[in-house]
Scaffold this active site. Structure first.
Site, PDB file in Angstrom:
ATOM      1  N   GLU A 169       0.733  -1.116  -0.018  1.00  0.00           N
ATOM      2  CA  GLU A 169      -0.110  -0.095   0.026  1.00  0.00           C
ATOM      3  C   GLU A 169       0.744   1.427  -0.012  1.00  0.00           C
ATOM      4  OE1 GLU A 169      -3.026   0.428  -0.729  1.00  0.00           O
ATOM      5  OE2 GLU A 169      -3.644  -1.798  -0.600  1.00  0.00           O
ATOM      6  N   TYR A 192      -6.374   6.365   4.567  1.00  0.00           N
ATOM      7  CA  TYR A 192      -6.340   5.379   3.675  1.00  0.00           C
ATOM      8  C   TYR A 192      -5.718   4.313   3.784  1.00  0.00           C
ATOM      9  CZ  TYR A 192      -5.497   2.509  -0.549  1.00  0.00           C
ATOM     10  OH  TYR A 192      -5.377   1.436  -1.358  1.00  0.00           O
ATOM     11  N   ASP A 246      -9.571   5.387  -2.304  1.00  0.00           N
ATOM     12  CA  ASP A 246      -8.516   6.114  -3.180  1.00  0.00           C
ATOM     13  C   ASP A 246      -9.069   6.835  -4.216  1.00  0.00           C
ATOM     14  OD1 ASP A 246      -9.144   4.120  -4.655  1.00  0.00           O
ATOM     15  OD2 ASP A 246      -7.149   3.274  -5.165  1.00  0.00           O
ATOM     16  N   CYS A 278     -16.472   2.228 -20.873  1.00  0.00           N
ATOM     17  CA  CYS A 278     -17.811   1.992 -20.265  1.00  0.00           C
ATOM     18  C   CYS A 278     -18.499   0.739 -20.710  1.00  0.00           C
ATOM     19  CB  CYS A 278     -18.343   2.984 -20.942  1.00  0.00           C
ATOM     20  SG  CYS A 278     -18.063   4.593 -20.075  1.00  0.00           S
ATOM     21  N   CYS A 301     -24.974   3.596 -14.415  1.00  0.00           N
ATOM     22  CA  CYS A 301     -24.233   4.631 -13.998  1.00  0.00           C
ATOM     23  C   CYS A 301     -24.786   5.994 -14.267  1.00  0.00           C
ATOM     24  CB  CYS A 301     -23.060   4.406 -15.072  1.00  0.00           C
ATOM     25  SG  CYS A 301     -21.621   5.891 -15.095  1.00  0.00           S
TER      26      CYS A 301
END
Length: 289
Positions: free
Chosen positions: A35, A118, A136, A198, A207
């Site tokens: 991370e 985070y 994030d 998409c 969406c």
């Protein structure tokens, strides 16, 4: 909201990348290292460095005992090398405060050097499989488009985004942890910033951004972009590369190609102040011991 989570987590079952810090034999320490390395650095650059770090320093105690120069050399060209120093500080804190075991508690994680909101949430979810609100830039983008109907989130994380993120997290640990990984993966692979795919998105029929006709980024004028060429970051990177590759201290004259004299002096002073370099009695530069 439940349908959104179900669609994304189902998609993740087929689309998830095979990454070493997701493996069944992963350790909390390995997840924490990943991370930190992944902050502002793509997976393709991180993976080989992560593997080498985990070979050399598989536990916090191993890294805590490592010389700083070795740590900085192993960091290589990942960028933002202060992260390497913070990881070493974090390793020492884990050894001193938690007997060498990465803590499960989010507050204890956040108390570690270099671990913010985070990273603590990500370690809690990905290392321990516990419920956490993991947000994030990828997750923010997915939320902005799929739920809010805007092209991109605001430049700074807002209270409204925080509330939305919390509302999307399932109640049970296992599903919450899977949602955290799945929503991040969707943003990284499909709902990308510049060219979203998409037609491949599990949320394509619901969406909000797509249903609204793909409105333009309303915050475009506020987003800052900076060229790399000629920046202090570039000069600092050149100096660090020279110091990593040197077997002995380097005289300033041998660093002249890194940048203009005034800028080079500023960057050298900054690297010393940041603990990334030091000078010997002759005024030559080297990595910290």
């Amino acid at each position: 909201m439940q349908e959104l989570v179900e669609r994304v987590t189902a998609w993740f079952g087929d689309a998830a990348r095979d990454l070493p810090w997701r493996a069944a034999d992963r350790t909390p320490w390995g997840v924490l290292v990943s991370e930190v390395m992944l902050q502002q650095t793509p997976v393709v650059r991180v993976e080989p460095v992560w593997r080498e770090w985990m070979r050399r320093w598989p536990t916090p105690a191993d890294l805590a005992a490592a010389p700083t120069a070795d740590v900085l050399r192993a960091w290589g060209r990942l960028g933002y090398p202060r992260r390497a120093l913070r990881l070493a500080d974090c390793a020492r804190a884990v050894v001193e405060r938690h007997d060498g075991e990465v803590p499960r508690d989010e507050d204890a994680l956040r108390a570690l050097p270099g671990v913010g909101e985070y990273t603590a949430a990500a370690v809690r979810a990905f290392a321990f499989g516990r419920r956490a609100v993991v947000v994030d830039t990828n997750v923010r983008r997915v939320q902005a488009r799929a739920v809010t109907g805007v092209a991109l989130p605001a430049p700074s994380y807002t209270a409204a985004e925080r509330r939305l993120a919390a509302s999307l997290v399932p109640d049970d640990d296992a599903t919450a942890a899977r949602w955290a990984a799945a929503s991040m993966e969707l943003g990284a692979l499909v709902c990308t910033a510049r060219v979203p795919h998409c037609d491949d998105c599990p949320l394509r029929t619901t969406c909000a951004w797509r249903l609204a006709g793909f409105p333009a980024d309303e915050h475009a004028a506020r987003r800052r972009t900076q060229a790399w060429e000629g920046t202090d970051r570039q000069v600092r990177g050149r100096v660090m590369a020279a110091l990593r590759g040197a077997e002995s201290p380097v005289h300033r004259a041998l660093l002249a190609d890194a940048g203009p004299p005034d800028q080079l002096d500023r960057c050298l002073a900054g690297l010393v102040e940041d603990g990334l370099a030091e000078t010997d009695d002759a005024g030559r530069y080297l990595l910290p011991a």
